[in-house]
Design an enzyme around this catalytic site. Structure first.
Site, PDB file in Angstrom:
ATOM      1  N   SER A   1       0.775  -1.218  -0.035  1.00 18.74           N
ATOM      2  CA  SER A   1       0.056  -0.016   0.166  1.00 18.74           C
ATOM      3  C   SER A   1       0.985   1.307   0.046  1.00 18.74           C
ATOM      4  O   SER A   1       2.099   1.193   0.396  1.00 18.74           O
ATOM      5  CB  SER A   1      -0.926  -0.089   1.360  1.00 18.74           C
ATOM      6  OG  SER A   1      -1.425   1.252   1.401  1.00 18.74           O
TER       7      SER A   1
ATOM      8  N   TYR B   1      -2.923  -0.155   9.713  1.00 25.09           N
ATOM      9  CA  TYR B   1      -3.097  -0.566   8.430  1.00 25.09           C
ATOM     10  C   TYR B   1      -1.693  -0.292   7.950  1.00 25.09           C
ATOM     11  O   TYR B   1      -1.016  -1.180   7.322  1.00 25.09           O
ATOM     12  CB  TYR B   1      -4.066   0.326   7.638  1.00 25.09           C
ATOM     13  CG  TYR B   1      -4.087  -0.358   6.294  1.00 25.09           C
ATOM     14  CD1 TYR B   1      -4.895  -1.475   6.104  1.00 25.09           C
ATOM     15  CD2 TYR B   1      -3.786   0.614   5.339  1.00 25.09           C
ATOM     16  CE1 TYR B   1      -4.876  -2.034   4.715  1.00 25.09           C
ATOM     17  CE2 TYR B   1      -3.867   0.101   3.894  1.00 25.09           C
ATOM     18  CZ  TYR B   1      -4.470  -1.084   3.718  1.00 25.09           C
ATOM     19  OH  TYR B   1      -4.515  -1.140   2.407  1.00 25.09           O
TER      20      TYR B   1
END
Length: 268
Positions: free
Chosen positions: A149, A162
């Site tokens: 990500s 995250y």
């Protein structure tokens, strides 16, 4: 050399937006897609959708956090197809309680949700790799594609858990790439995609107001994105196919951003 036709591609999280898009794309390119979904009722519809696109697809309900269940399904796949060429680890996602919002402090973050988001994203990648690399080592070849990500490139505000989990995925990807190549040969490759900003179910409220206008966060994102737009989920498919094809035979340990330039632009 970009073809994936006839390759057996196992895709976790295949009932989700990203996993589903990749599963449909690989099936349309002639791969035999084995979709791993979280809930039993998802398996039938996913398999039927893929059958209309090509290859010889199948779907299994599987908790990727249960290595025993993953191992059993891996054995079934090998019996059914005779091999596994590709593993794409898409299962993951954010957990709201692991965020720290602008009106919160770090101490407001729920540690149990921090554990959940690390489990879901990092262990949800490591555990399937732990199972399928045994198959790849035995057959002498195989390709793994993980999902990192932009939150692994820079410490983005809010998504504390995250971001940490996805940085773990990136580091693990590089480590496993070297481990496999050094000990088991050049034909076992491990790479990852790092998607930029795509509007999906999980982040829609953060990026779009109820009337469809941009939120303050979206404005900041687009100001740092040279292409000045969000990505379309299908724009990950070509990069994924490249990394899983023979065209990338000398590519391993790479975290490839698909981000409209976000990761390379300072904003000034």
């Amino acid at each position: 050399m970009y073809s994936v036709a006839g390759k057996v591609a196992v895709i976790t999280g295949a009932a989700g937006v990203l996993g589903g898009s990749l599963a449909r794309h690989f099936a349309s390119q002639g791969a035999d897609v084995v979709a791993l979904v979280h809930r039993p009722e998802q398996a039938g519809p996913v398999a039927e959708e893929l059958k209309a696109l090509g290859g010889k697809p199948s779907a299994y309900a599987c908790n990727v956090m249960d290595t025993g269940a993953v191992s059993e399904i891996a054995d079934e796949i090998v019996k059914a197809y005779g091999k596994v060429d590709i593993l794409i680890n898409v299962a993951g996602g954010n957990v709201a309680g692991a965020n720290v919002m602008p009106d919160q402090n770090f101490w407001d973050m729920k540690l149990e949700d921090w554990d959940k988001v690390l489990d879901l994203n990092l262990n949800g990648t490591v555990y399937p790799c732990h199972v399928f690399t045994k198959i790849f080592a035995a057959q002498g070849y195989g390709c793994i594609l993980n999902i990192s990500s932009m939150a692994a490139y820079d410490a983005l505000s809010r998504v504390a858990g995250y971001g940490a989990a996805k940085e773990g995925v990136s580091n693990f990807t590089r480590w496993l790439a070297a481990e496999m190549a050094v000990k088991y040969g050049e034909k076992i490759r491990v790479n990852a995609l790092a998607p930029g900003f795509f509007i999906g179910k999980q982040n829609r409220a953060a990026l779009l107001n109820p009337d469809g206008s941009l939120t303050d966060r979206s404005v900041k994102v687009l100001n740092k994105t040279p292409m000045k737009r969000f990505g379309d989920i299908t724009e990950l498919n070509g990069a994924a196919q490249f990394l899983c094809s023979d065209a990338a035979s000398f590519v391993t340990g790479v975290i490839l951003p698909v981000d409209g330039g976000f990761s390379s632009f300072s904003g000034i």
